[in-house]
Design an enzyme around this catalytic site. Structure first.
Site, mmCIF file in Angstrom:
data_model
loop_
_atom_site.group_PDB
_atom_site.id
_atom_site.type_symbol
_atom_site.label_atom_id
_atom_site.label_comp_id
_atom_site.label_asym_id
_atom_site.label_seq_id
_atom_site.Cartn_x
_atom_site.Cartn_y
_atom_site.Cartn_z
ATOM 1 N N TYR A 72 0.837 -1.212 0.000
ATOM 2 C CA TYR A 72 0.000 0.000 0.000
ATOM 3 C C TYR A 72 0.867 1.255 0.000
ATOM 4 O O TYR A 72 0.579 2.220 -0.706
ATOM 5 C CB TYR A 72 -0.910 -0.003 1.230
ATOM 6 N N PHE A 124 -7.758 20.350 -24.171
ATOM 7 C CA PHE A 124 -8.466 19.095 -24.450
ATOM 8 C C PHE A 124 -9.792 19.086 -23.675
ATOM 9 O O PHE A 124 -9.916 19.729 -22.642
ATOM 10 C CB PHE A 124 -7.584 17.896 -24.059
ATOM 11 N N ASP A 125 -10.783 18.343 -24.205
ATOM 12 C CA ASP A 125 -12.144 18.311 -23.622
ATOM 13 C C ASP A 125 -12.171 18.153 -22.099
ATOM 14 O O ASP A 125 -12.902 18.842 -21.409
ATOM 15 C CB ASP A 125 -12.960 17.102 -24.104
ATOM 16 N N ASP A 215 0.323 19.923 -20.427
ATOM 17 C CA ASP A 215 -0.526 18.735 -20.545
ATOM 18 C C ASP A 215 0.229 17.845 -21.530
ATOM 19 O O ASP A 215 0.268 18.097 -22.725
ATOM 20 C CB ASP A 215 -1.905 19.142 -21.079
ATOM 21 N N ALA A 217 0.374 14.499 -22.547
ATOM 22 C CA ALA A 217 -0.023 13.168 -23.036
ATOM 23 C C ALA A 217 0.870 12.681 -24.188
ATOM 24 O O ALA A 217 1.251 11.520 -24.235
ATOM 25 C CB ALA A 217 -1.479 13.200 -23.470
ATOM 26 N N LYS A 258 -1.070 7.369 -23.555
ATOM 27 C CA LYS A 258 -0.620 7.709 -24.913
ATOM 28 C C LYS A 258 0.875 7.398 -25.042
ATOM 29 O O LYS A 258 1.252 6.265 -25.293
ATOM 30 C CB LYS A 258 -0.911 9.188 -25.223
ATOM 31 N N HIS A 450 -21.899 13.261 -27.048
ATOM 32 C CA HIS A 450 -21.477 12.392 -28.155
ATOM 33 C C HIS A 450 -21.257 10.944 -27.729
ATOM 34 O O HIS A 450 -21.372 10.040 -28.539
ATOM 35 C CB HIS A 450 -20.225 12.952 -28.840
HETATM 36 N N1 F0G Z 1 -4.995 15.623 -22.414
HETATM 37 C C1 F0G Z 1 -4.976 15.286 -23.712
HETATM 38 C C2 F0G Z 1 -4.200 16.115 -24.669
HETATM 39 C C3 F0G Z 1 -5.675 14.143 -24.144
HETATM 40 O O1 F0G Z 1 -5.648 13.821 -25.449
HETATM 41 C C4 F0G Z 1 -6.380 13.355 -23.212
HETATM 42 C C5 F0G Z 1 -7.118 12.175 -23.627
HETATM 43 C C6 F0G Z 1 -6.370 13.753 -21.863
HETATM 44 C C7 F0G Z 1 -5.662 14.895 -21.500
HETATM 45 C C8 F0G Z 1 -7.121 12.990 -20.806
HETATM 46 O O2 F0G Z 1 -6.472 11.817 -20.508
HETATM 47 O O3 F0G Z 1 -8.068 10.005 -21.187
HETATM 48 O O4 F0G Z 1 -6.138 9.569 -19.643
HETATM 49 O O5 F0G Z 1 -8.086 10.857 -18.858
HETATM 50 N N2 F0G Z 1 -7.371 11.907 -24.841
HETATM 51 C C9 F0G Z 1 -7.992 10.719 -25.378
HETATM 52 C C10 F0G Z 1 -8.163 10.871 -26.871
HETATM 53 C C11 F0G Z 1 -9.228 10.273 -24.671
HETATM 54 O O6 F0G Z 1 -8.827 10.009 -27.485
HETATM 55 O O7 F0G Z 1 -7.618 11.816 -27.462
HETATM 56 P P1 F0G Z 1 -7.231 10.487 -20.035
#
Ligand code: F0G
Length: 458
Positions: A72, A124-125, A215, A217, A258, A450
């Site tokens: 843990y 990002f969304d 950010d 990824a 990623k 979506h």
């Molecule tokens: N930032 C970026 C640039 C991303 O592309 C994503 C996720 C996230 C943050 C969030 O990360 O999914 O691990 O919580 N992108 C995926 C996509 C879902 O299909 O582009 P996560």
């Protein structure tokens, strides 16, 4: 003759690909209410829905999993990951999280409050979602050239430093908890951000006393673009470039799904010990104790190894090269795509592909559906369906861009699969005039519609 750079791996285990007939796919997509998220994976032949968590792990990652320490607190796997993060990013402090959005949740819980402003480049969304959920405002400072879909600019993911300075100048310092810059810029087409731009953001952030986070990824892909496109970097290694990128920042959020080639995981890197301590409280509430934070020991071990493999130059050359190959075939067939090709995905411009379909009938979704029916390819619409309704007026948000993203998983598909995808797109393109009508919405959720939306043909 110079030998080509090849994939620095070979196949040890394979996974079946599911074939189907056009008739089956027509039936399935009808049953799925024309929403590709509703398909079962067995109904898909080539899955380009996302490059997130869909990569193939290596034998070294799998064997690292067997050495996972599930204690843990203070597991050796945690220290393996800590060492890998320190070595690759330079950050002394980090918190593990279960994925990227969880890293955003923990960091923004610590820093962002109602009324704040968070400048960045096409957030990002989920990043946007976590900012707006706290009644703060994400301000998009992406360079204007990014909206010219075919302009051959090497760094279309960049931040417009003048736009950023206006935001920094016209708001009180306390209102801006951080600047967050996405590398590569997913929303703008997987386009990279240059080192000069990162340095420029750093200089502004320092001048105005604001924190600067990446950010991250797709940080390794971004480094590859710097190495291959930016003056002065061709002789530097990916690792040197990565260290330099992060050296200009106060920290990073990471979706490890990623560029670190694991199926699940994330983390936050910090330069400042005090901020790390503050964020630790939220990590414990939301994710888990600070030495595992939503990850099992075996997953932390696989991630430590994945960070090493994901920053390998030859791997990145073959990976980004494969995406570019898909782009070049599309171009050869006359299919309108965002140029230059992105690092992780090819984005088709559905408005040019299907000019006869009005925005109100969702041309992106129409094209994604046709690619599925033609060849069993699963892609995503990045257009009005994903953009949701305006929270106040409830009107559809038509941005003028209706894209279909074909995101390529890492180490999963062969170039033959890529040719199959391009041939599918070509067939649809040749028959495009026969597509007369789009969709109307049958049922939708109030936000993030979506994922669950149900559509019917007009
Ligand atoms: N930032 C970026 C640039 C991303 O592309 C994503 C996720 C996230 C943050 C969030 O990360 O999914 O691990 O919580 N992108 C995926 C996509 C879902 O299909 O582009 P996560």
């Amino acid at each position: 003759m110079e030998l080509p750079i090849i994939e620095p791996f070979k196949t040890k285990m394979v996974e079946q690909i599911y074939r189907s007939t056009r008739e089956q796919r027509v039936k399935w997509i009808n049953e799925a209410s024309f929403n590709l998220f509703n398909l079962r994976s067995e109904q898909v032949t080539i899955d380009l829905l996302t490059d997130s968590g869909t990569g193939a792990m290596s034998d070294r990652q799998w064997s690292a999993m067997m050495l996972g320490d599930e204690s843990y607190a203070g597991a050796s796997s945690y220290y393996n990951l800590k060492n890998a993060i320190k070595e690759i990013t330079g950050f002394n402090y980090f918190l593990p999280t279960h994925q990227g959005r969880a890293a955003e949740n923990v960091l923004f819980s610590t820093l962002v409050k109602e009324g704040d402003i968070v400048p960045g480049n096409s957030h990002f969304d989920t990043t946007k979602g976590h900012i707006e959920f706290r009644k703060a405002i994400p301000v998009d400072c992406t360079v204007d050239i990014a909206s010219d879909l075919t302009a051959l600019n090497p760094f279309k993911g960049n931040v417009d430093l003048d736009k950023l300075e206006v935001v920094l100048k016209s708001n009180a310092r306390e209102k801006i908890p951080l600047i967050i810059v996405t590398i590569t810029n997913n929303t703008a087409g997987g386009q990279p951000v240059s080192m000069a731009n990162i340095r420029g953001i750093h200089d502004l952030a320092t001048r105005y006393g604001v924190r600067f986070f990446l950010d991250s990824a797709r940080f390794a892909e971004n480094a590859w673009f710097i190495k291959t496109r930016e003056d002065g970097y061709s002789g530097k290694s990916i690792r040197e470039i990565v260290l330099e990128m992060f050296s200009y920042t106060d920290g990073m959020t990471m979706s490890s799904k990623k560029d670190a080639i694991v199926n699940m995981g994330g983390f936050i890197g910090f330069r400042d010990e005090e901020l790390f301590r503050q964020a630790s409280a939220y990590n414990i509430i939301y994710e888990g104790f600070i030495t595992y934070g939503g990850m099992s020991g075996r997953d932390m071990n696989a991630l430590a190894q994945g960070l090493n493999e994901g920053t390998d130059y030859e791997f990145l050359t073959s990976r980004i090269g494969q995406v570019a190959y898909l782009g070049s075939l599309m171009k050869e067939y006359g299919i309108p795509i965002i140029e230059p090709a992105g690092g992780h995905a090819i984005f088709i411009d559905s408005k040019s592909f299907l000019p006869q379909i009005p925005d109100e009938e969702f041309p992106g979704q129409v094209l994604a559906t046709e690619l599925y029916i033609e060849g069993g390819i699963r892609s995503t619409e990045i257009g009005a369906l994903m953009a949701d309704r305006d929270p106040l007026t409830r009107a559809n948000r038509f941005s003028g861009k209706e894209l279909v993203r074909l995101a390529v998983p890492r180490r999963v598909y062969t170039d033959n699969h890529i040719r199959y995808v391009a041939a599918t797109a070509r067939n649809v393109y040749e028959k495009r005039d026969l597509i007369k009508k789009g969709f109307r919405i049958k049922r939708e959720a109030p936000i993030l519609r979506h994922f669950t939306i149900e559509l019917e043909r007009v």
